[in-house]
Structure formats: structure tokens, C-alpha cells
Design a protein around this motif. Structure first.
Motif, mmCIF file in Angstrom:
data_model
loop_
_atom_site.group_PDB
_atom_site.id
_atom_site.type_symbol
_atom_site.label_atom_id
_atom_site.label_comp_id
_atom_site.label_asym_id
_atom_site.label_seq_id
_atom_site.Cartn_x
_atom_site.Cartn_y
_atom_site.Cartn_z
ATOM 1 N N TYR A 5 0.841 -1.205 0.000
ATOM 2 C CA TYR A 5 0.000 0.000 0.000
ATOM 3 C C TYR A 5 0.872 1.248 0.000
ATOM 4 C CZ TYR A 5 -3.706 3.198 1.753
ATOM 5 O OH TYR A 5 -4.601 4.224 1.935
ATOM 6 N N TYR A 229 -5.995 8.290 4.284
ATOM 7 C CA TYR A 229 -5.210 7.071 4.133
ATOM 8 C C TYR A 229 -5.931 5.831 4.645
ATOM 9 C CZ TYR A 229 -1.375 10.429 3.437
ATOM 10 O OH TYR A 229 -0.572 11.445 2.987
ATOM 11 N N ILE A 230 -6.865 6.043 5.562
ATOM 12 C CA ILE A 230 -7.626 4.874 6.011
ATOM 13 C C ILE A 230 -9.090 4.922 5.579
ATOM 14 C CG2 ILE A 230 -6.113 4.215 7.933
ATOM 15 C CD1 ILE A 230 -7.967 5.645 9.855
ATOM 16 N N TYR A 235 -11.812 1.976 6.448
ATOM 17 C CA TYR A 235 -11.745 1.731 7.885
ATOM 18 C C TYR A 235 -13.136 1.902 8.489
ATOM 19 C CZ TYR A 235 -11.024 2.560 12.826
ATOM 20 O OH TYR A 235 -11.110 2.491 14.190
ATOM 21 N N TRP A 246 -4.289 -1.834 4.897
ATOM 22 C CA TRP A 246 -3.627 -1.169 6.015
ATOM 23 C C TRP A 246 -2.845 -2.155 6.862
ATOM 24 C CZ3 TRP A 246 -2.554 3.686 6.437
ATOM 25 C CH2 TRP A 246 -2.015 4.145 7.659
ATOM 26 N N PRO A 247 -1.664 -1.788 7.398
ATOM 27 C CA PRO A 247 -1.010 -0.483 7.330
ATOM 28 C C PRO A 247 -0.345 -0.195 5.979
ATOM 29 C CG PRO A 247 0.395 -2.017 8.492
ATOM 30 C CD PRO A 247 -0.894 -2.739 8.225
ATOM 31 N N ALA A 248 -0.256 1.084 5.675
ATOM 32 C CA ALA A 248 0.429 1.495 4.462
ATOM 33 C C ALA A 248 1.886 1.059 4.543
ATOM 34 C CB ALA A 248 0.349 3.013 4.301
ATOM 35 N N PRO A 277 1.850 3.187 9.842
ATOM 36 C CA PRO A 277 2.438 2.911 8.526
ATOM 37 C C PRO A 277 3.857 2.392 8.701
ATOM 38 C CG PRO A 277 2.281 5.276 8.916
ATOM 39 C CD PRO A 277 1.481 4.608 9.995
#
Length: 492
Positions: A5, A229-230, A235, A246-248, A277
Motif C-alpha cells: 500500500y 489514508y484509512i 476503515y 492497512w497499514p500502508a 504505517p
RNA sequence: GGCGGAGUAGCUCAGUUGGUUAGAGCAGCGGAAUCAUAAUCCGCGUGUCGGGAGUUCAAAUCUCUCCUCCGCUACCA
């Protein structure tokens, strides 16, 4: 299996896209394509940050409401990504319902955790600027219409996570990169962290996500934006999809937004009890004549102008190979042309021409027979470790190691002189040409993340549609394609 | 001011935990070749590894000190 990701920042829509935006996005795209090349599944997210005071002001200036302003700005970015051949997995806009909803879910969750509280905030407010100014700014005397005002707001208990964050950054070498940025953040964290004001009263700012537990406030734009991002991987709404992503693996950012990403964001995630991340990577800036490009200096290089003149892939190649990831780099027409001519026209393009022309003239355009998979060139291939270079974010080094291999194909040609050999031992000449062409095929595939279109043109010339990096993908007996200069020399 | 980083060939940069004659690309000079986009290939660097001192059998690499440049110190890719 979890996706690799990768994210870019979401870009703020008060400005048209420029080379900085283009660079970060091309970098993300290239990394993503490289991961795919070594058979990893990727999720690549980019998008737009559309809330906040500056957007509201930009909209007012144009006599539009904020949403309309965003809707007119968005296509400029989408169009540029299309022109640059950006293969994102998702493009998120923070005004989209899917994002708004999740931001509100999170606010509620953090509020229920007890990590959000209401408090009075007192500070110096500039009426002209419509924002609070720092003590330093106040002391500078540059701001008029300043008055001390008191305001009630919601605060996020960022300070609660300070020690945990410091420990994480100290213990995990990969977390903040390059290491000089890591030190910077640690230096910053030596002071006591204050809590983060995450709301703005609507009386002062309307353009934002409404705080779910208090209709008189909207969410501070960074708190809203980081959540993209989530929110994109859903999420709180789709557990499976979220955990697939996730996690990136990496948040790519410019060095200017290091603090928000390495302090605000991780503490927010800690409050949500989510994994952090794996890496936050801050790259440098493109400078012209040692100065940062900026609108006020009027020294912005327009990415579109470059593409129009030299082609998308040349621009991608230049940006990816010229900048050492993490450092600043200087953009100049001179270095662009130099790199284009020496790497792309002379080394690579010309090699495609000489190999394909020799096959065309001496073997009627049919790939010659060969069963020689242990030769100088196939041995050298093992020197290229794509994954290692990707893991350490050495983009320029990776490209260089591929170009070293391309140069070694030219050396191999000189050494074996197939144009002479063909008169003495045609089979042997065929083997030499096969090895050269096959090496070229593999090198081209390795460059395809950087130059997707041009790579396809080269593969077409070689008459190959094999996508394997293993030796032997080029099929003897197949016909090569038509021969055209792929990278014509730029003559000044 | 505080904290941090950098200073290696004309230019952009590599140099892992100190260890054989300090490297690459580009530029420059000389030569070879002529299949190819006047492209390619080969050869060529007495670089005080910012200055100085120290530790060591051995330092670009560790320590100290000085000089220069830069970053961060809550706007912004």
C-alpha cells in the motif's frame, strides 16, 4: 495476501498542479509498478484535500461556492495524472461522502475513547488573515488588525502519545526516512507536545466536516485530510478490505509536511489503536538554480509543457533518475537534455536500432535460434536486485543499475561484432544477436515502471509480448516489429 | 539561540560494521570501429576524501577542534 500500500499526499486544491505534485505522484506510480513487476499486489492511493480556510477563500475569490470550486479544480489533477500515465488504484476527494462519513466515525470513536476534550483557546488572531498567528508572527509586527481572542474548541490528546511515539521512532529505523528526517522529528519531540486543536467554530470557518457531536464546529483540515489514508481502504466499514491494505507500506511526502505525517498522524492512529504505517518517506524539492520552485518566484516548470515537448516517459525518466530520493535536486533544461541524449537516445534507443536492424538485414527480421542461456549478459543480470533497491528507496540507484546493464549490452555487441561475424559464422552471429535482443527485452521490462509507453514500443520492435524477467522470453522464429527511432536525439 | 545534517574528480553523487593502488555516470582529451539515432567501444584522473590534531599496525570511515553550507524549531508537493 496484503497489498503493498503506497500513498501520495492528497493535494490541496487552492492551486493548480505543478511539478512538485507531478513528481510525488510519478514516484508513487513508478514504485507501485516496480512492485507489480516483482509480482506484488499493490494499492496506490492519491487524491485531493478539499476543505479548509484556503479553499474557502480561493472559492470566494472566484465567486464560487467551495464545492463548485473543488469540482472545477479536480479535473486539472485528473487530467494531468492521465497525461502522466498514473495508474492509481483509488483517487479520493475529502468532500466525498465516503470520506466524510468515516471521518465522523473516527471523531466519534476518539471522542468516546476520551481522547477529545473541549477547552478554551486563547491566542492572537489576525482579522485580515482570518487565522490565529504565532507569537513569533506577532512579534514580527507584520500583521495588522490583531486582537487577542478566546475561543472554545475541541482538542485531541496528542500529548498522551508522545512517549510512545518517541519510542517507536527511535526503535524502528524504517519508520521515518531518510534518517535525517527521523532526527528532525525526534528533535521536535524533545519539547513537550501540546494537544492538537481539531475543530474550528463555524462562525469563523464553514468549509469543513461537521463535528458529529457538536454542530457548531467543523473539523480542522489536517485531522480530516490525514484520515484519507484509512478512509479509502474503508476503515470502520469493511474489515476485510481494510486489513488487505492497512497499514500502508509507505506514505510518500514532501519534506514540508513531515510533522503532520510523523507526529499528528501516528498519534491519531495510536488513539484508534491501529497499526502505524511501515514507512513515512520524505523526499526533497526540485530547485531551479538552487531556488525552490514557487509561484511567487515565477520559476515554475510546467509539467505539461515538458510533456508536450519531450514526451511523458522522458519526463518520468528524468525525474526518477535525476533525483536522489530524499535530497533536493536541481532542474535544468540542460541536465534534462544531457540525460535524455546520453541515456535514452544514445545508450538505449540506439541499441534498439542497431540490434533490430541487424536482425532485420541478416535474418529477414526473424529472431535467430539460440540455446545459450549462460553468457556474459545473462550472468550480469543477477547484479540487478530490484527488490533490495525498492526496499531501501534507492530509485536512482535502481535505474542506474538497469542502465549499467543496457551499457553492457553495447559492450557485448562490440566484443562479438555480429555484423562481421555474420559473414563467417551465421549461427554464431545469430546467437550473439539473440542474446543482445533478449537482454534488451529484459532491460526494457525492468524500465517499464519508469517508462510504460516507450517500453511497450521497444518490446513491439523486438516482437515480444512476454512479460517474464526470466531469461528466454524472446521466442526464436518470431518476427520483429517495425523499426523506428524510439528516442530521437534532441539537437539543440 | 537550540537540535540535526552535509562538505569525496569540472558537475551530480556512491563509498556497508576503519583494511588491498578512493569509485560510477556526465563533461573533457586521445584512439578504435563504422551494424546503429555522427550513435558505440577502448584508454586517460598528482582528487591535500573542507582545514588541523589525535586514536590505531591501518581512517574518507572513530575522537576532538576550527571553517563553510544547509535543514528543523507546528502555513505549504
Amino acid at each position: 495476501m496484503k497489498n503493498y500500500y503506497i500513498t501520495t499526499p492528497i493535494y490541496y486544491v487552492n492551486d493548480k498542479p505543478h511539478i512538485g505534485h507531478a513528481y510525488t505522484t510519478i514516484l508513487a506510480d513508478t514504485l507501485s509498478r516496480f512492485r507489480q513487476l516483482i509480482n506484488q499486489k499493490t494499492f496506490f492511493l492519491t487524491g485531493l484535500d478539499e476543505h479548509g480556510l484556503k479553499v474557502q477563500q480561493a472559492a470566494e475569490k472566484n465567486g464560487a461556492n467551495p464545492q463548485d470550486h473543488c469540482d472545477t479544480m479536480a479535473p486539472a489533477f485528473l487530467e494531468l495524472w492521465k497525461r502522466l500515465n498514473i495508474q492509481y488504484s483509488d483517487f479520493i476527494r475529502t468532500t466525498e461522502e465516503r470520506h466524510v462519513k468515516i471521518v465522523q466515525n473516527i471523531l466519534t470513536e476518539v471522542y468516546n475513547n476520551g481522547d477529545i476534550y473541549k477547552d478554551k483557546y486563547e491566542g492572537w488572531y489576525s482579522i485580515a488573515e482570518e487565522r490565529f498567528i504565532t507569537k513569533k508572527e506577532l512579534d514580527s509586527g507584520l500583521f495588522r488588525d490583531v486582537k487577542k481572542i478566546e475561543e472554545e474548541n475541541y482538542f485531541f490528546k496528542m500529548s498522551k502519545y508522545q512517549d510512545q511515539l518517541i519510542k517507536k521512532i527511535e526503535d524502528d529505523k524504517e519508520f521515518i526516512q531518510p534518517s535525517t528526517r527521523k532526527n528532525e522529528v525526534l528533535g521536535f519531540l524533545k519539547q513537550d507536545l501540546s494537544d492538537l486543536c481539531i475543530s474550528r467554530p463555524k462562525t469563523r470557518l464553514e468549509w469543513g466536516i461537521e463535528i458529529p457531536f457538536d454542530k457548531d464546529y467543523v473539523t480542522y483540515v489536517w485531522f480530516d485530510a490525514l484520515i484519507n489514508y484509512i478512509s479509502s481502504p474503508k476503515y470502520s466499514e469493511d474489515k476485510n478490505n481494510f486489513e488487505e491494505n492497512w497499514p500502508a507500506d509507505v506514505h510518500l511526502i514532501g519534506k514540508d509536511i513531515l510533522t503532520t505525517h510523523s507526529v499528528y498522524w501516528p498519534t491519531m492512529l495510536m488513539s484508534l489503536d491501529l497499526p502505524l504505517p511501515k514507512t513515512i518517506f520524505a523526499h526533497g524539492w526540485w530547485l531551479t538554480d538552487e531556488e525552490k520552485m514557487s509561484k511567487s518566484l515565477g520559476n515554475i516548470i510546467s509539467p505539461l509543457m515538458l510533456i508536450d515537448e519531450f514526451g511523458v516517459d522522458s519526463v518520468r525518466y528524468y525525474l526518477m533518475s535525476e533525483m536522489v530520493l530524499g535530497l533536493d535536486a536541481t532542474f535544468s533544461m540542460d541536465s534534462f537534455i544531457k540525460r535524455y541524449n546520453s541515456d535514452l537516445a544514445n545508450d538505449l534507443g540506439n541499441l534498439v536500432s542497431r540490434v533490430s536492424t541487424l536482425i532485420d538485414k541478416n535474418f529477414d527480421g526473424i529472431i535467430p535460434q539460440c540455446n545459450d542461456d549462460k553468457n556474459d549478459l545473462s550472468n550480469q543480470l543477477s547484479n540487478i536486485d530490484i527488490e533490495e533497491k525498492l526496499n531501501t528507496f534507492k530509485m536512482d540507484g535502481l535505474i542506474q543499475s538497469i542502465m549499467d546493464f543496457v551499457r553492457s549490452i553495447n559492450v557485448y555487441m562490440e566484443k562479438n561484432q555480429p555484423w562481421k561475424l555474420v559473414k563467417e559464422d551465421k549461427d554464431l552471429a545469430g546467437i550473439v544477436l539473440y542474446n543482445a535482443a533478449e537482454s534488451l527485452r529484459i532491460a526494457t521490462l525492468m524500465l517499464s515502471p519508469v517508462m510504460p509507453q516507450k517500453s511497450q514500443e521497444i518490446l513491439d520492435t523486438l516482437g515480444s509480448n512476454d512479460s517474464s524477467l526470466e531469461w528466454g522470453g524472446l521466442k526464436s522464429g518470431e518476427k520483429i516489429g517495425s523499426i523506428n527511432p524510439i528516442f530521437p536525439r534532441i539537437v539543440k
